[in-house]
Design a protein around this motif. Sequence first.
Motif, PDB file in Angstrom:
ATOM      1  N   ALA A  72       0.868  -1.185   0.000  1.00 30.90           N
ATOM      2  CA  ALA A  72       0.000   0.000   0.000  1.00 30.90           C
ATOM      3  C   ALA A  72       0.901   1.230   0.000  1.00 30.90           C
ATOM      4  O   ALA A  72       1.069   1.907   1.014  1.00 30.90           O
ATOM      5  N   LEU A  73       1.522   1.463  -1.131  1.00 32.90           N
ATOM      6  CA  LEU A  73       2.473   2.564  -1.314  1.00 32.90           C
ATOM      7  C   LEU A  73       2.150   3.275  -2.619  1.00 32.90           C
ATOM      8  O   LEU A  73       1.449   2.717  -3.472  1.00 32.90           O
ATOM      9  N   PRO A  74       2.659   4.485  -2.804  1.00 34.06           N
ATOM     10  CA  PRO A  74       2.473   5.127  -4.111  1.00 34.06           C
ATOM     11  C   PRO A  74       2.946   4.170  -5.221  1.00 34.06           C
ATOM     12  O   PRO A  74       3.933   3.452  -5.024  1.00 34.06           O
ATOM     13  N   PRO A  75       2.249   4.167  -6.364  1.00 31.20           N
ATOM     14  CA  PRO A  75       2.525   3.149  -7.395  1.00 31.20           C
ATOM     15  C   PRO A  75       3.970   3.113  -7.894  1.00 31.20           C
ATOM     16  O   PRO A  75       4.484   2.023  -8.174  1.00 31.20           O
ATOM     17  N   HIS A  76       4.642   4.286  -7.973  1.00 32.18           N
ATOM     18  CA  HIS A  76       6.023   4.269  -8.466  1.00 32.18           C
ATOM     19  C   HIS A  76       6.968   3.693  -7.425  1.00 32.18           C
ATOM     20  O   HIS A  76       8.090   3.301  -7.753  1.00 32.18           O
ATOM     21  N   VAL A  77       6.521   3.641  -6.150  1.00 31.63           N
ATOM     22  CA  VAL A  77       7.315   3.006  -5.091  1.00 31.63           C
ATOM     23  C   VAL A  77       6.945   1.517  -5.026  1.00 31.63           C
ATOM     24  O   VAL A  77       7.786   0.647  -4.778  1.00 31.63           O
ATOM     25  N   GLN A  78       5.662   1.249  -5.248  1.00 31.38           N
ATOM     26  CA  GLN A  78       5.171  -0.139  -5.184  1.00 31.38           C
ATOM     27  C   GLN A  78       5.864  -1.047  -6.200  1.00 31.38           C
ATOM     28  O   GLN A  78       6.290  -2.164  -5.858  1.00 31.38           O
ATOM     29  N   ALA A  79       5.943  -0.598  -7.467  1.00 27.05           N
ATOM     30  CA  ALA A  79       6.365  -1.512  -8.539  1.00 27.05           C
ATOM     31  C   ALA A  79       7.749  -2.130  -8.292  1.00 27.05           C
ATOM     32  O   ALA A  79       7.877  -3.365  -8.318  1.00 27.05           O
ATOM     33  N   PRO A  80       8.799  -1.314  -8.017  1.00 28.27           N
ATOM     34  CA  PRO A  80      10.105  -1.965  -7.801  1.00 28.27           C
ATOM     35  C   PRO A  80      10.133  -2.864  -6.568  1.00 28.27           C
ATOM     36  O   PRO A  80      10.827  -3.883  -6.565  1.00 28.27           O
ATOM     37  N   LEU A  81       9.351  -2.514  -5.535  1.00 25.29           N
ATOM     38  CA  LEU A  81       9.333  -3.372  -4.338  1.00 25.29           C
ATOM     39  C   LEU A  81       8.595  -4.677  -4.611  1.00 25.29           C
ATOM     40  O   LEU A  81       8.990  -5.743  -4.130  1.00 25.29           O
ATOM     41  N   ALA A  82       7.525  -4.603  -5.394  1.00 30.84           N
ATOM     42  CA  ALA A  82       6.795  -5.832  -5.766  1.00 30.84           C
ATOM     43  C   ALA A  82       7.717  -6.746  -6.555  1.00 30.84           C
ATOM     44  O   ALA A  82       7.743  -7.972  -6.346  1.00 30.84           O
ATOM     45  N   ALA A  83       8.487  -6.157  -7.472  1.00 31.53           N
ATOM     46  CA  ALA A  83       9.411  -6.966  -8.288  1.00 31.53           C
ATOM     47  C   ALA A  83      10.471  -7.607  -7.391  1.00 31.53           C
ATOM     48  O   ALA A  83      10.799  -8.795  -7.541  1.00 31.53           O
ATOM     49  N   ARG A  84      10.985  -6.827  -6.434  1.00 28.46           N
ATOM     50  CA  ARG A  84      12.020  -7.371  -5.531  1.00 28.46           C
ATOM     51  C   ARG A  84      11.452  -8.522  -4.695  1.00 28.46           C
ATOM     52  O   ARG A  84      12.086  -9.571  -4.541  1.00 28.46           O
ATOM     53  N   LEU A 100       3.347   3.504 -12.491  1.00 31.22           N
ATOM     54  CA  LEU A 100       2.992   4.718 -13.243  1.00 31.22           C
ATOM     55  C   LEU A 100       3.609   4.710 -14.643  1.00 31.22           C
ATOM     56  O   LEU A 100       3.519   5.708 -15.357  1.00 31.22           O
ATOM     57  N   ASP A 101       4.272   3.604 -15.006  1.00 29.51           N
ATOM     58  CA  ASP A 101       4.755   3.497 -16.392  1.00 29.51           C
ATOM     59  C   ASP A 101       4.829   2.026 -16.778  1.00 29.51           C
ATOM     60  O   ASP A 101       4.917   1.138 -15.916  1.00 29.51           O
ATOM     61  N   VAL A 102       4.784   1.789 -18.087  1.00 28.59           N
ATOM     62  CA  VAL A 102       4.649   0.416 -18.581  1.00 28.59           C
ATOM     63  C   VAL A 102       5.911  -0.403 -18.293  1.00 28.59           C
ATOM     64  O   VAL A 102       5.822  -1.584 -17.949  1.00 28.59           O
ATOM     65  N   ALA A 103       7.088   0.217 -18.386  1.00 30.33           N
ATOM     66  CA  ALA A 103       8.328  -0.544 -18.155  1.00 30.33           C
ATOM     67  C   ALA A 103       8.353  -1.089 -16.728  1.00 30.33           C
ATOM     68  O   ALA A 103       8.731  -2.254 -16.503  1.00 30.33           O
ATOM     69  N   ALA A 104       7.949  -0.274 -15.761  1.00 28.10           N
ATOM     70  CA  ALA A 104       7.949  -0.724 -14.363  1.00 28.10           C
ATOM     71  C   ALA A 104       6.931  -1.850 -14.171  1.00 28.10           C
ATOM     72  O   ALA A 104       7.190  -2.824 -13.455  1.00 28.10           O
ATOM     73  N   ALA A 105       5.770  -1.719 -14.824  1.00 30.74           N
ATOM     74  CA  ALA A 105       4.743  -2.773 -14.716  1.00 30.74           C
ATOM     75  C   ALA A 105       5.235  -4.064 -15.366  1.00 30.74           C
ATOM     76  O   ALA A 105       5.045  -5.161 -14.829  1.00 30.74           O
ATOM     77  N   ASP A 106       5.899  -3.933 -16.526  1.00 33.24           N
ATOM     78  CA  ASP A 106       6.441  -5.118 -17.206  1.00 33.24           C
ATOM     79  C   ASP A 106       7.438  -5.855 -16.314  1.00 33.24           C
ATOM     80  O   ASP A 106       7.495  -7.086 -16.302  1.00 33.24           O
ATOM     81  N   ASP A 107       8.225  -5.073 -15.571  1.00 31.35           N
ATOM     82  CA  ASP A 107       9.238  -5.714 -14.723  1.00 31.35           C
ATOM     83  C   ASP A 107       8.574  -6.506 -13.601  1.00 31.35           C
ATOM     84  O   ASP A 107       9.074  -7.566 -13.223  1.00 31.35           O
ATOM     85  N   VAL A 108       7.450  -6.012 -13.073  1.00 32.55           N
ATOM     86  CA  VAL A 108       6.753  -6.774 -12.022  1.00 32.55           C
ATOM     87  C   VAL A 108       6.215  -8.079 -12.617  1.00 32.55           C
ATOM     88  O   VAL A 108       6.327  -9.148 -12.004  1.00 32.55           O
ATOM     89  N   VAL A 109       5.650  -7.987 -13.810  1.00 32.08           N
ATOM     90  CA  VAL A 109       5.122  -9.207 -14.464  1.00 32.08           C
ATOM     91  C   VAL A 109       6.255 -10.221 -14.657  1.00 32.08           C
ATOM     92  O   VAL A 109       6.107 -11.411 -14.350  1.00 32.08           O
ATOM     93  N   ALA A 110       7.413  -9.738 -15.122  1.00 30.48           N
ATOM     94  CA  ALA A 110       8.563 -10.639 -15.326  1.00 30.48           C
ATOM     95  C   ALA A 110       9.022 -11.228 -13.996  1.00 30.48           C
ATOM     96  O   ALA A 110       9.340 -12.432 -13.903  1.00 30.48           O
ATOM     97  N   ALA A 111       9.041 -10.406 -12.950  1.00 29.37           N
ATOM     98  CA  ALA A 111       9.514 -10.873 -11.637  1.00 29.37           C
ATOM     99  C   ALA A 111       8.599 -11.953 -11.068  1.00 29.37           C
ATOM    100  O   ALA A 111       9.073 -12.937 -10.496  1.00 29.37           O
ATOM    101  N   VAL A 112       7.283 -11.773 -11.248  1.00 34.57           N
ATOM    102  CA  VAL A 112       6.327 -12.777 -10.744  1.00 34.57           C
ATOM    103  C   VAL A 112       6.540 -14.103 -11.477  1.00 34.57           C
ATOM    104  O   VAL A 112       6.519 -15.179 -10.869  1.00 34.57           O
ATOM    105  N   ARG A 113       6.803 -14.011 -12.765  1.00 32.22           N
ATOM    106  CA  ARG A 113       7.063 -15.227 -13.543  1.00 32.22           C
ATOM    107  C   ARG A 113       8.373 -15.876 -13.072  1.00 32.22           C
ATOM    108  O   ARG A 113       8.411 -17.069 -12.773  1.00 32.22           O
ATOM    109  N   GLU A 114       9.416 -15.059 -12.978  1.00 34.75           N
ATOM    110  CA  GLU A 114      10.728 -15.596 -12.568  1.00 34.75           C
ATOM    111  C   GLU A 114      10.682 -16.185 -11.160  1.00 34.75           C
ATOM    112  O   GLU A 114      11.293 -17.226 -10.906  1.00 34.75           O
ATOM    113  N   GLY A 115       9.966 -15.507 -10.257  1.00 34.08           N
ATOM    114  CA  GLY A 115       9.911 -15.968  -8.864  1.00 34.08           C
ATOM    115  C   GLY A 115       8.993 -17.162  -8.688  1.00 34.08           C
ATOM    116  O   GLY A 115       8.995 -17.798  -7.632  1.00 34.08           O
ATOM    117  N   GLY A 116       8.142 -17.441  -9.694  1.00 29.54           N
ATOM    118  CA  GLY A 116       7.192 -18.546  -9.591  1.00 29.54           C
ATOM    119  C   GLY A 116       6.186 -18.331  -8.464  1.00 29.54           C
ATOM    120  O   GLY A 116       5.786 -19.274  -7.785  1.00 29.54           O
TER     121      GLY A 116
END
Length: 312
Positions: A72-84, A100-116
């Motif tokens: 529950a953080l501002p979206p630009h703070v949320q995305a990198p933490l979700a990926a981590r 707040l941007d597509v590249a950051a959202a894409d990285d979360v999607v990739a991280a969820v896939r990589e992390g299983g």
Amino acid sequence: MNDAPRRFGVLGTGHWARTCHGAALAAHPDVELVGFAGRDPARAAAVAEQVGGRAFASPEELIEQVDAVTIALPPHVQAPLAARAARAGRHVLVDKPLALDVAAADDVVAAVREGGVASVTYTTYLFQPDVTRWLERMRALAAEHGPWEGAIARWAGTIDVPGNPYGASAWRRERGGLWDTGPHALSILRELLPPVERVSAGRGVRDAVNVALEHAGGAGSALSLTLTAPAGAGGSFATVWGPGGRHDLPRFHGTPQEGFTRAVDQLRECAATGREHLLGVGRAREAVAVLAAVEEHLARPAGERTTPVPRR
Ligand SMILES: NC(=O)c1ccc[n+]([C@@H]2O[C@H](COP(=O)([O-])OP(=O)(O)OC[C@H]3O[C@@H](n4cnc5c(N)ncnc54)[C@H](OP(=O)(O)O)[C@@H]3O)[C@@H](O)[C@H]2O)c1
């Protein structure tokens, strides 16, 4: 089948972290609220004292100690933490908008896939039985009569009204209703209409934005979004139409905490079974892409994005 995650931590120490995520986790019979972390350990300590669990010195320290995080953080703070968190193997329950941007959202999607790991996005309306029952009925009507042809959704917050808990939220002030209320409106439309392929938009007063959406297969919809509506002019409504008639989204009567508890249960079920949730980070990324396209459109000079009406 894996075990469902039990140990949950909250990233964020603000209003929503405390009153929704934290409160729902503290009351949940099947999970342990391990604690809170934000950018200020003293605030994390104050929230933990009030809601439960303990304070962590940093998000990284909390991620180490849990099976799942809710954010529950501002979206630009949320995305990198979700990926981590996802890359560290933690299941993630994110809030809207994902980024707040597509590249950051894409990285979360990739991280969820990589992390299983499992992911769920807390689009509030879609975790309320009044709404999900209505959506089921709408889907049945479309199956019987033919696909929905269009929709209109207006979503208006009132953050300038005294006492509104979001008045001091910096990212909301900067990015406006498009990014704050837009994800709610899109969450409903996307349940009934195919993905959005093209957008155009115009401005209204203050942060107000009006958007025209063209969906795959030809349906068209419209959004009217703001978070600075005057007192008495806030609120939301949505209407969908097609061969199955014209239908209004109902009000929901549950609380956000009840909805969040359902989101936690669904995340746990997905983690245990390996099922991918339809409202995971992939759907959230789709919404970010639509909002970013609207923003790109609005950034064009007025002469390029609008046609002037001839004067007499
Ligand atoms: N699903 C829903 O219906 C719903 C409803 C409300 C909110 N939300 C979502 O929940 C999230 C949080 O909402 P909110 O109203 O609590 O947001 P917010 O008030 O704007 O910010 C929440 C907290 O984030 C921290 N923060 C702000 N900027 C930061 C930065 N640059 N780095 C690290 N931390 C920072 C602040 O911590 P400090 O205390 O240290 O300043 C603040 O307490 C948002 O994504 C929002 O969209 C969803």
